[in-house]
Design an enzyme around this catalytic site. Structure first.
Site, mmCIF file in Angstrom:
data_model
loop_
_atom_site.group_PDB
_atom_site.id
_atom_site.type_symbol
_atom_site.label_atom_id
_atom_site.label_comp_id
_atom_site.label_asym_id
_atom_site.label_seq_id
_atom_site.Cartn_x
_atom_site.Cartn_y
_atom_site.Cartn_z
ATOM 1 N N ASP A 1 8.090 -8.430 -22.543
ATOM 2 C CA ASP A 1 6.712 -8.598 -22.995
ATOM 3 C C ASP A 1 6.409 -10.072 -23.273
ATOM 4 O O ASP A 1 7.009 -10.688 -24.156
ATOM 5 C CB ASP A 1 6.522 -7.773 -24.271
ATOM 6 C CG ASP A 1 5.075 -7.660 -24.703
ATOM 7 O OD1 ASP A 1 4.255 -8.497 -24.273
ATOM 8 O OD2 ASP A 1 4.766 -6.737 -25.474
ATOM 9 N N THR B 1 -1.407 -16.099 -1.184
ATOM 10 C CA THR B 1 -0.408 -15.074 -0.896
ATOM 11 C C THR B 1 -0.888 -14.155 0.218
ATOM 12 O O THR B 1 -2.075 -14.104 0.552
ATOM 13 C CB THR B 1 -0.120 -14.230 -2.149
ATOM 14 O OG1 THR B 1 -1.302 -13.506 -2.510
ATOM 15 C CG2 THR B 1 0.307 -15.114 -3.319
ATOM 16 N N ARG B 2 0.062 -13.429 0.793
ATOM 17 C CA ARG B 2 -0.281 -12.480 1.851
ATOM 18 C C ARG B 2 -1.252 -11.420 1.329
ATOM 19 O O ARG B 2 -2.227 -11.068 1.996
ATOM 20 C CB ARG B 2 1.002 -11.825 2.384
ATOM 21 C CG ARG B 2 0.764 -10.812 3.483
ATOM 22 C CD ARG B 2 2.075 -10.296 4.029
ATOM 23 N NE ARG B 2 2.897 -9.726 2.959
ATOM 24 C CZ ARG B 2 4.120 -9.239 3.148
ATOM 25 N NH1 ARG B 2 4.671 -9.288 4.352
ATOM 26 N NH2 ARG B 2 4.795 -8.729 2.135
ATOM 27 N N PHE B 3 -0.988 -10.920 0.137
ATOM 28 C CA PHE B 3 -1.876 -9.918 -0.458
ATOM 29 C C PHE B 3 -3.283 -10.482 -0.647
ATOM 30 O O PHE B 3 -4.276 -9.826 -0.339
ATOM 31 C CB PHE B 3 -1.298 -9.483 -1.814
ATOM 32 C CG PHE B 3 -2.211 -8.595 -2.615
ATOM 33 C CD1 PHE B 3 -2.307 -7.243 -2.363
ATOM 34 C CD2 PHE B 3 -3.002 -9.126 -3.633
ATOM 35 C CE1 PHE B 3 -3.150 -6.426 -3.100
ATOM 36 C CE2 PHE B 3 -3.855 -8.322 -4.382
ATOM 37 C CZ PHE B 3 -3.913 -6.965 -4.104
ATOM 38 N N GLU B 4 -3.366 -11.713 -1.130
ATOM 39 C CA GLU B 4 -4.669 -12.339 -1.339
ATOM 40 C C GLU B 4 -5.385 -12.547 -0.014
ATOM 41 O O GLU B 4 -6.596 -12.325 0.096
ATOM 42 C CB GLU B 4 -4.482 -13.667 -2.055
ATOM 43 C CG GLU B 4 -5.782 -14.382 -2.415
ATOM 44 C CD GLU B 4 -5.537 -15.694 -3.123
ATOM 45 O OE1 GLU B 4 -6.529 -16.406 -3.384
ATOM 46 O OE2 GLU B 4 -4.369 -16.009 -3.433
ATOM 47 N N LYS C 1 -11.043 0.847 -15.482
ATOM 48 C CA LYS C 1 -11.800 1.843 -16.240
ATOM 49 C C LYS C 1 -12.207 1.263 -17.593
ATOM 50 O O LYS C 1 -11.414 0.608 -18.269
ATOM 51 C CB LYS C 1 -10.967 3.105 -16.433
ATOM 52 C CG LYS C 1 -10.654 3.833 -15.125
ATOM 53 C CD LYS C 1 -9.839 5.089 -15.367
ATOM 54 C CE LYS C 1 -9.538 5.801 -14.053
ATOM 55 N NZ LYS C 1 -8.724 7.025 -14.271
ATOM 56 N N GLU D 1 4.557 -18.614 -16.423
ATOM 57 C CA GLU D 1 3.786 -17.757 -15.521
ATOM 58 C C GLU D 1 3.972 -16.317 -15.962
ATOM 59 O O GLU D 1 5.101 -15.823 -16.038
ATOM 60 C CB GLU D 1 4.229 -17.932 -14.069
ATOM 61 C CG GLU D 1 3.418 -17.075 -13.105
ATOM 62 C CD GLU D 1 3.806 -17.265 -11.642
ATOM 63 O OE1 GLU D 1 3.192 -16.594 -10.783
ATOM 64 O OE2 GLU D 1 4.716 -18.064 -11.368
ATOM 65 N N ASP E 1 -3.305 -7.143 -14.089
ATOM 66 C CA ASP E 1 -3.871 -5.800 -13.938
ATOM 67 C C ASP E 1 -5.300 -5.802 -14.486
ATOM 68 O O ASP E 1 -5.515 -6.127 -15.659
ATOM 69 C CB ASP E 1 -3.008 -4.802 -14.704
ATOM 70 C CG ASP E 1 -3.331 -3.355 -14.345
ATOM 71 O OD1 ASP E 1 -4.518 -3.059 -14.082
ATOM 72 O OD2 ASP E 1 -2.414 -2.529 -14.328
ATOM 73 N N ASP F 1 7.989 -11.119 -15.962
ATOM 74 C CA ASP F 1 7.454 -9.876 -15.404
ATOM 75 C C ASP F 1 8.336 -8.737 -15.890
ATOM 76 O O ASP F 1 9.394 -8.972 -16.492
ATOM 77 C CB ASP F 1 7.421 -9.931 -13.869
ATOM 78 C CG ASP F 1 6.294 -9.081 -13.279
ATOM 79 O OD1 ASP F 1 6.200 -7.885 -13.643
ATOM 80 O OD2 ASP F 1 5.512 -9.594 -12.455
#
Length: 277
Positions: A152, A248-251, A179, A100, A175, A125
């Site tokens: 990495d 997830t909570r964020f999702e 831009k 992951e 991410d 991560d």
């Protein structure tokens, strides 16, 4: 399990709050966590290419710091690119291993590990608080099938994993680099897919998810065009969120605001010439 820091206590000293943010006072050049993840494990051994991630060295809580100090020597892996990993030795068994890339604070990773204990998860991560939080969650839940990688993921794939060693690859909410001038930093690119394909076993699933629709469209285009992957969807489109990927909570907050989350599940294919080798 204690969430306290590994420091001696004196009578009358208040016990540290596991959720409190802390700063470490240390001499210049001294590592932040002597027994924990290194700030730059690969150092200058490899080329300074364009990175798809931005390291974040934000504050850690007392509980996260304690987990980093106690558990990193046991469950942590610094991605230094200097050795090839034996995944069976790393996990202590020969169960399937899923990589992951980017796990945030680790809540979803811990839930997936708990619900599928026969699958090992190597979660990578660069966010120190997230590394500590996932170690803490794994410890609290008694999970033995999680290892936390620091550094990495490209170096891990290229230098430290053997061909056909992974049973799956998960890239959730990378991410989006919205831009246009930063699109070259996006992880899901043809070069990355070619590298990942060499480390995935034939039939292994690459599972991506994003709430950034332009990035989802690019992912779909790049994956569809790549000869080493095929869409598991007969219609060639996006997949519904599979039950094994937790919401997830964020999702959930994003969905409440009308955001669209797209999942992509592509299978690593084996070509005839590869079968003959």
């Amino acid at each position: 399990m204690s969430d306290s820091l590994n420091t001696p206590e004196t009578p009358g000293t208040p016990h540290p709050d596991p959720g409190a943010s802390i700063r470490h006072s240390r001499a210049k050049g001294q590592p932040r966590f002597p027994d924990g993840p290194k700030a730059d494990p690969a150092g200058s051994h490899f080329e300074r290419r364009i990175r798809s991630f931005q390291p974040r060295r934000s504050r850690v809580t007392a509980g996260q710091a304690d987990a980093l100090q106690r558990l990193w020597p046991k469950w942590g892996l610094d991605i230094d690119g200097q050795r090839v990993i034996d995944l069976g030795e790393l996990f202590g068994n020969d169960n399937p291993v899923v990589l992951e890339i980017g796990f945030g604070m680790g809540e979803a990773t811990a839930r997936m590990a708990a619900e599928d204990p026969e699958t090992n998860i190597l979660a990578v991560d660069v966010h120190t608080p997230g590394q500590g939080n996932l170690l803490n969650l794994a410890d609290q839940s008694g999970l033995s099938n999680v290892r936390v990688g620091n550094g990495d993921a490209i170096i891990l794939l290229r230098e430290m994993l053997t061909p056909d060693s992974l049973d799956g690859l998960r890239v959730y909410f990378p991410d989006p680099w919205p831009k246009k001038r930063h699109h070259k930093r996006r992880l899901i690119q043809p070069e990355f897919l070619s590298l990942a394909a060499t480390r995935l076993k034939p039939g292994a699933i690459l599972h991506c998810a994003t709430d950034w629709e332009p990035y989802a469209e690019q992912m779909l285009d790049v994956l569809t065009a790549h000869p080493d992957f095929e869409n598991t969807r007969p219609d060639g489109g996006f997949a519904p969120r599979p039950p094994f990927r937790p919401l997830t909570r964020f999702e959930g907050q994003g969905l409440d605001k009308g955001h669209v989350v797209n999942d992509l599940l592509f299978r690593r294919v084996q070509h005839r010439e590869q079968q003959r080798r």
